[in-house]
Design a protein around this motif. Sequence first.
Motif, mmCIF file in Angstrom:
data_model
loop_
_atom_site.group_PDB
_atom_site.id
_atom_site.type_symbol
_atom_site.label_atom_id
_atom_site.label_comp_id
_atom_site.label_asym_id
_atom_site.label_seq_id
_atom_site.Cartn_x
_atom_site.Cartn_y
_atom_site.Cartn_z
ATOM 1 N N ALA A 155 39.953 49.607 -5.061
ATOM 2 C CA ALA A 155 38.829 48.835 -5.588
ATOM 3 C C ALA A 155 39.060 48.465 -7.043
ATOM 4 N N TYR A 156 39.529 49.414 -7.823
ATOM 5 C CA TYR A 156 39.759 49.145 -9.245
ATOM 6 C C TYR A 156 40.789 48.033 -9.424
ATOM 7 N N GLN A 157 41.885 48.094 -8.674
ATOM 8 C CA GLN A 157 42.926 47.092 -8.831
ATOM 9 C C GLN A 157 42.472 45.723 -8.329
ATOM 10 N N LEU A 158 41.740 45.703 -7.233
ATOM 11 C CA LEU A 158 41.201 44.427 -6.740
ATOM 12 C C LEU A 158 40.303 43.786 -7.782
ATOM 13 N N ALA A 159 39.421 44.587 -8.367
ATOM 14 C CA ALA A 159 38.529 44.062 -9.405
ATOM 15 C C ALA A 159 39.327 43.558 -10.595
ATOM 16 N N ASP A 160 40.374 44.286 -10.972
ATOM 17 C CA ASP A 160 41.210 43.880 -12.093
ATOM 18 C C ASP A 160 41.888 42.534 -11.821
ATOM 19 N N ASP A 161 42.392 42.370 -10.606
ATOM 20 C CA ASP A 161 43.056 41.118 -10.247
ATOM 21 C C ASP A 161 42.072 39.949 -10.227
ATOM 22 N N ILE A 162 40.856 40.210 -9.765
ATOM 23 C CA ILE A 162 39.824 39.163 -9.761
ATOM 24 C C ILE A 162 39.471 38.778 -11.193
ATOM 25 N N VAL A 186 39.947 34.138 -4.458
ATOM 26 C CA VAL A 186 38.961 34.994 -5.114
ATOM 27 C C VAL A 186 37.857 35.435 -4.156
ATOM 28 N N GLU A 187 37.327 34.520 -3.357
ATOM 29 C CA GLU A 187 36.196 34.880 -2.501
ATOM 30 C C GLU A 187 36.581 35.922 -1.462
ATOM 31 N N ALA A 188 37.723 35.747 -0.845
ATOM 32 C CA ALA A 188 38.171 36.739 0.131
ATOM 33 C C ALA A 188 38.453 38.068 -0.543
ATOM 34 N N ALA A 189 38.974 38.019 -1.758
ATOM 35 C CA ALA A 189 39.225 39.249 -2.495
ATOM 36 C C ALA A 189 37.916 39.961 -2.821
ATOM 37 N N ARG A 190 36.880 39.207 -3.157
ATOM 38 C CA ARG A 190 35.579 39.821 -3.441
ATOM 39 C C ARG A 190 35.005 40.484 -2.188
ATOM 40 N N GLN A 191 35.182 39.861 -1.040
ATOM 41 C CA GLN A 191 34.713 40.466 0.205
ATOM 42 C C GLN A 191 35.476 41.757 0.494
ATOM 43 N N LEU A 250 36.819 43.653 -1.737
ATOM 44 C CA LEU A 250 36.382 44.621 -2.741
ATOM 45 C C LEU A 250 35.106 45.318 -2.290
ATOM 46 N N THR A 251 34.153 44.561 -1.794
ATOM 47 C CA THR A 251 32.914 45.157 -1.291
ATOM 48 C C THR A 251 33.201 46.143 -0.164
ATOM 49 N N ALA A 252 34.113 45.759 0.721
ATOM 50 C CA ALA A 252 34.439 46.614 1.862
ATOM 51 C C ALA A 252 35.115 47.907 1.427
ATOM 52 N N VAL A 253 36.012 47.829 0.459
ATOM 53 C CA VAL A 253 36.749 49.023 0.071
ATOM 54 C C VAL A 253 35.862 49.979 -0.738
ATOM 55 N N VAL A 254 34.898 49.438 -1.473
ATOM 56 C CA VAL A 254 33.933 50.318 -2.158
ATOM 57 C C VAL A 254 33.079 51.054 -1.132
ATOM 58 N N THR A 255 32.646 50.360 -0.106
ATOM 59 C CA THR A 255 31.885 51.001 0.967
ATOM 60 C C THR A 255 32.709 52.097 1.627
ATOM 61 N N GLU A 256 34.002 51.799 1.826
ATOM 62 C CA GLU A 256 34.896 52.804 2.407
ATOM 63 C C GLU A 256 34.988 54.031 1.507
ATOM 64 N N ALA A 257 35.177 53.798 0.212
ATOM 65 C CA ALA A 257 35.306 54.914 -0.727
ATOM 66 C C ALA A 257 34.072 55.798 -0.708
ATOM 67 N N VAL A 258 32.909 55.177 -0.780
ATOM 68 C CA VAL A 258 31.653 55.927 -0.807
ATOM 69 C C VAL A 258 31.467 56.706 0.494
ATOM 70 N N GLY A 259 31.926 56.136 1.596
ATOM 71 C CA GLY A 259 31.782 56.802 2.887
ATOM 72 C C GLY A 259 32.489 58.150 2.957
ATOM 73 N N TYR A 260 33.583 58.293 2.241
ATOM 74 C CA TYR A 260 34.323 59.556 2.263
ATOM 75 C C TYR A 260 33.579 60.689 1.563
ATOM 76 N N LEU A 261 32.511 60.352 0.844
ATOM 77 C CA LEU A 261 31.781 61.357 0.067
ATOM 78 C C LEU A 261 30.556 61.913 0.792
ATOM 79 N N ARG A 262 30.344 61.500 2.029
ATOM 80 C CA ARG A 262 29.130 61.902 2.750
ATOM 81 C C ARG A 262 28.948 63.414 2.785
ATOM 82 N N THR A 263 30.038 64.124 2.981
ATOM 83 C CA THR A 263 29.937 65.570 3.143
ATOM 84 C C THR A 263 29.438 66.293 1.901
ATOM 85 N N PHE A 264 29.514 65.632 0.741
ATOM 86 C CA PHE A 264 29.156 66.301 -0.516
ATOM 87 C C PHE A 264 27.709 66.091 -0.934
#
Length: 300
Positions: free
Chosen positions: A222-229, A260-265, A267-281
């Motif tokens: 996510a960080y790198q995608l945002a940086d590239d955008i 850019v638009e596809a990259a933004r989409q 980015l949204t998906a990968v942030v959702t993925e990242a947050v999903g891994y934290l459910r157990t905490f």
Amino acid sequence: MYDFAADSADCARAVEARLSDLLTEPALSGPGPAAGRLVAAMRHGSLEGGKRLRPLLVRQAAAIFSVPPAAALQAGLAVEMVHCYSLVHDDLPAMDDDDLRRGRPTVHKAFDEATAILAGDGLLTHAFALLAHPATHPDPAVRIALVAELAAGSGAGGMAGGQMRDIEGETGGFSEDDIASMQAMKTGALIRAAVRMGALLGGAEPRPLSALTAYAEAAGRAYQLADDILDVTATSDAMGKATGKDAGMGKQTFVARVGVEAARQALTAVVTEAVGYLRTFGPRADGLRATARYFASREN
């Protein structure tokens, strides 16, 4: 309720103050006296700027295991010093050839190329001295694990290797998988190390460590995608450095492939993925959730 703005600002203040204390001639001397010009260049490349996101990740991951911020600071400083060294070297004419960093002259412009190389060397070296110090953690085994983790994230299989792949990619021929692998090493590996180091400070067992590793890898993407955008969409004034350089240098990025638009989409998906891994905490991981979302929303 977790307050990202307050937590990140507090972390940045703590990092700035402690780095300023550490990057002095007396603190860096031994066996000989530290050279004043070298120390000044190290300070120029490290202080008065930066969001200090990597120490924040160390702090947030450690907090899941009830490690207080002060106890996570020293490990966070080590990660930040490695990050700052990488920026000093990346800015050199032989690499990305940048004149501005954080809105002011890069180290090789403010001093000279040889001093910039040595400043980066100094920051990298002293980062590991910090991790080896008992103040980082009372258990030597934990300190050794932290050293190994940061070395893996910053070495030939991590950040340094990713930078090499980035240079190789300027000649073209990279697939999307090649780009993903390069970016996971160049940017993601140090983010991964930061999160895992926070978990190691807290004595994380294998299962939670695995979940946090998956989060960190997604957050790094996510960080790198945002940086590239931002390189395509943001102004140089907003970024504090030159923008629009990736295309001119033939850099292989996901944005260059899909737009850019596809990259933004993505980015949204990968942030959702990242947050999903934290459910157990549960709420203990609200800091890491907020940081992943910040990666996607940042403007510089």
